[in-house]
Design a protein around this motif. Structure first.
Motif, PDB file in Angstrom:
ATOM      1  N   GLU A  72     -10.546 -38.476   9.591  1.00  0.00           N
ATOM      2  CA  GLU A  72     -10.867 -37.502  10.203  1.00  0.00           C
ATOM      3  C   GLU A  72      -9.936 -36.800   9.746  1.00  0.00           C
ATOM      4  OE1 GLU A  72      -7.810 -37.698  14.620  1.00  0.00           O
ATOM      5  OE2 GLU A  72      -7.141 -39.111  12.769  1.00  0.00           O
ATOM      6  N   ALA A  73     -10.487 -35.167   9.338  1.00  0.00           N
ATOM      7  CA  ALA A  73      -9.554 -34.070   9.196  1.00  0.00           C
ATOM      8  C   ALA A  73      -9.771 -32.984   9.928  1.00  0.00           C
ATOM      9  CB  ALA A  73     -10.160 -34.223   7.811  1.00  0.00           C
ATOM     10  N   ASP A  74      -8.456 -31.682   9.404  1.00  0.00           N
ATOM     11  CA  ASP A  74      -8.698 -30.991   9.688  1.00  0.00           C
ATOM     12  C   ASP A  74     -10.465 -30.152   8.834  1.00  0.00           C
ATOM     13  OD1 ASP A  74      -7.189 -30.551  11.579  1.00  0.00           O
ATOM     14  OD2 ASP A  74      -5.339 -29.948  10.525  1.00  0.00           O
ATOM     15  N   PRO A 100     -12.562 -31.917  17.728  1.00  0.00           N
ATOM     16  CA  PRO A 100     -11.976 -31.294  16.631  1.00  0.00           C
ATOM     17  C   PRO A 100     -11.969 -31.502  15.296  1.00  0.00           C
ATOM     18  CG  PRO A 100      -9.823 -30.951  18.160  1.00  0.00           C
ATOM     19  CD  PRO A 100     -11.349 -32.313  18.955  1.00  0.00           C
ATOM     20  N   THR A 101     -11.100 -32.682  15.429  1.00  0.00           N
ATOM     21  CA  THR A 101     -11.093 -33.184  13.900  1.00  0.00           C
ATOM     22  C   THR A 101     -11.276 -34.063  13.044  1.00  0.00           C
ATOM     23  OG1 THR A 101      -9.306 -35.012  14.887  1.00  0.00           O
ATOM     24  CG2 THR A 101      -8.650 -33.178  13.741  1.00  0.00           C
ATOM     25  N   ARG A 102     -13.254 -33.652  13.917  1.00  0.00           N
ATOM     26  CA  ARG A 102     -14.317 -34.994  13.323  1.00  0.00           C
ATOM     27  C   ARG A 102     -15.405 -34.303  13.064  1.00  0.00           C
ATOM     28  NH1 ARG A 102     -11.439 -38.907  15.802  1.00  0.00           N
ATOM     29  NH2 ARG A 102     -11.188 -41.051  14.190  1.00  0.00           N
ATOM     30  N   SER A 118      -2.909 -37.511  16.935  1.00  0.00           N
ATOM     31  CA  SER A 118      -3.799 -36.971  15.548  1.00  0.00           C
ATOM     32  C   SER A 118      -5.332 -37.183  15.272  1.00  0.00           C
ATOM     33  CB  SER A 118      -3.615 -38.432  14.563  1.00  0.00           C
ATOM     34  OG  SER A 118      -4.490 -39.067  15.365  1.00  0.00           O
ATOM     35  N   GLY A 119      -4.954 -35.772  16.810  1.00  0.00           N
ATOM     36  CA  GLY A 119      -6.920 -35.316  17.169  1.00  0.00           C
ATOM     37  C   GLY A 119      -7.547 -36.090  18.631  1.00  0.00           C
ATOM     38  N   ASP A 136      -9.743 -29.209   5.322  1.00  0.00           N
ATOM     39  CA  ASP A 136      -9.345 -30.089   4.493  1.00  0.00           C
ATOM     40  C   ASP A 136     -11.195 -31.061   4.389  1.00  0.00           C
ATOM     41  OD1 ASP A 136      -6.642 -29.413   4.424  1.00  0.00           O
ATOM     42  OD2 ASP A 136      -6.244 -30.922   6.059  1.00  0.00           O
ATOM     43  N   THR A 146      -7.507 -44.903  12.672  1.00  0.00           N
ATOM     44  CA  THR A 146      -8.146 -42.873  12.443  1.00  0.00           C
ATOM     45  C   THR A 146      -7.679 -42.405  13.578  1.00  0.00           C
ATOM     46  OG1 THR A 146     -10.322 -43.116  12.949  1.00  0.00           O
ATOM     47  CG2 THR A 146      -9.618 -44.116  10.604  1.00  0.00           C
TER      48      THR A 146
END
Ligand SMILES: NC(=O)c1ccc[n+]([C@@H]2O[C@H](COP(=O)([O-])OP(=O)(O)OC[C@H]3O[C@@H](n4cnc5c(N)ncnc54)[C@H](O)[C@@H]3O)[C@@H](O)[C@H]2O)c1
Length: 244
Positions: free
Chosen positions: A87-89, A141-143, A193-194, A92, A187
């Motif tokens: 999982e990340a913006d 959005p974070t995947r 966390s998203g 990143d 995660t």
């Protein structure tokens, strides 16, 4: 009747373990392949063939398949379940991480399918099942890398179905929603966390949190001998998740 045989990747835990146990429960001889030893899975399946290998490494796949053939003599079912879900913006995600996700989630299912092909052809029929994700239509959005890799896997599923249909080999995908596995809890399970289970529950049609056992009947249906005309499909098993 001939005993059917199955190979499940990512079988040490989570969905892979659930699939391996379910197939064994249906009378399949089961081999599992994972980066790590699979003690929990082995404890739940009689005569389990435990393979420690990396699905992104062709040589390791080849070695593992040799062992499967030594033990079973034939192979009927491949479940491409191993996956990476960081999982990340967007800012990143490094190119290295992007490539790692693509290799595990998209290239490896292709390598595995190609490697088992001679055995499925020799068996006269086969079933390949790719574990995709409801992230493709919902697009969290974070995947970003994950969603792109699973969209590719759905395309691979359709293309392989066309290519392998003449050999009586079906290729389908199952797209789960957010399933309560240890990885998902770590995660994506944390609210804020998203996403999180609460968020997913609010956007699905049916109540409750999806558990690994909620995918089993679909897997058994897809691999069933009677499902020979089901191919190239992605079965969304996500409780009717409609949007992110
Ligand atoms: N849990 C969910 O919410 C969810 C939702 C949709 C799709 N999926 C997909 O379902 C599959 C299983 O999910 P899970 O939550 O059970 O995952 P998990 O992380 O619990 O298990 C994945 C397994 O794959 C193995 N693995 C990872 N990389 C590997 C490699 N290179 N070679 C061999 N083995 C490797 C890991 O060691 C692990 O045992 C994945 O493809 C995932 O993307 C999961």
């Amino acid at each position: 009747m001939e005993t059917r045989t199955a190979l499940v990747t990512g079988a040490a835990q989570g969905l892979g373990q659930e699939f391996a146990v379910a197939l064994a429960g249906r009378g399949y001889r089961v081999a599992g392949l994972d980066l790590v030893p699979q003690r929990e899975t082995a404890d739940r399946i009689l005569d389990y063939v435990e393979l420690v290998a990396d699905v992104t490494d062709e040589a390791q796949i080849g070695g593992a398949l040799e062992r499967v053939l030594e033990q079973f003599g034939t192979l009927h079912v491949l479940v491409n379940n191993a996956g990476a879900d960081p999982e990340a913006d967007v800012e990143d995600i490094t190119p290295e991480e992007w490539r790692r996700v693509m290799r595990v989630n998209l290239e490896a299912p292709f390598l595995m399918a190609r490697a088992v092909l001679p055995y499925l052809k020799a068996a006269g029929r086969g079933r390949i099942v790719n574990i995709a994700s409801a992230a493709v239509p919902t697009a969290p959005p974070t995947r970003v890398a994950y969603t792109a890799s699973k969209a590719g896997l759905i395309g691979l599923t359709r293309a392989l179905a066309s290519a392998l249909g003449p050999y009586d080999i079906t290729v389908n995908a199952i797209a789960p929603g957010m399933v309560r596995t240890r990885t998902a809890e770590r995660t994506g399970g944390a609210v804020g966390s998203g996403g999180g289970f609460e968020h997913v529950r609010a956007h699905q049609a049916v109540p409750g949190t999806q558990e690994p056992c909620d995918l089993v009947s679909t897997l058994l249906y897809v691999v069933d001998e009677g499902s020979g005309f089901l191919t190239g499909q992605t079965l969304d098993v996500a409780g009717g998740s409609a949007c992110w």
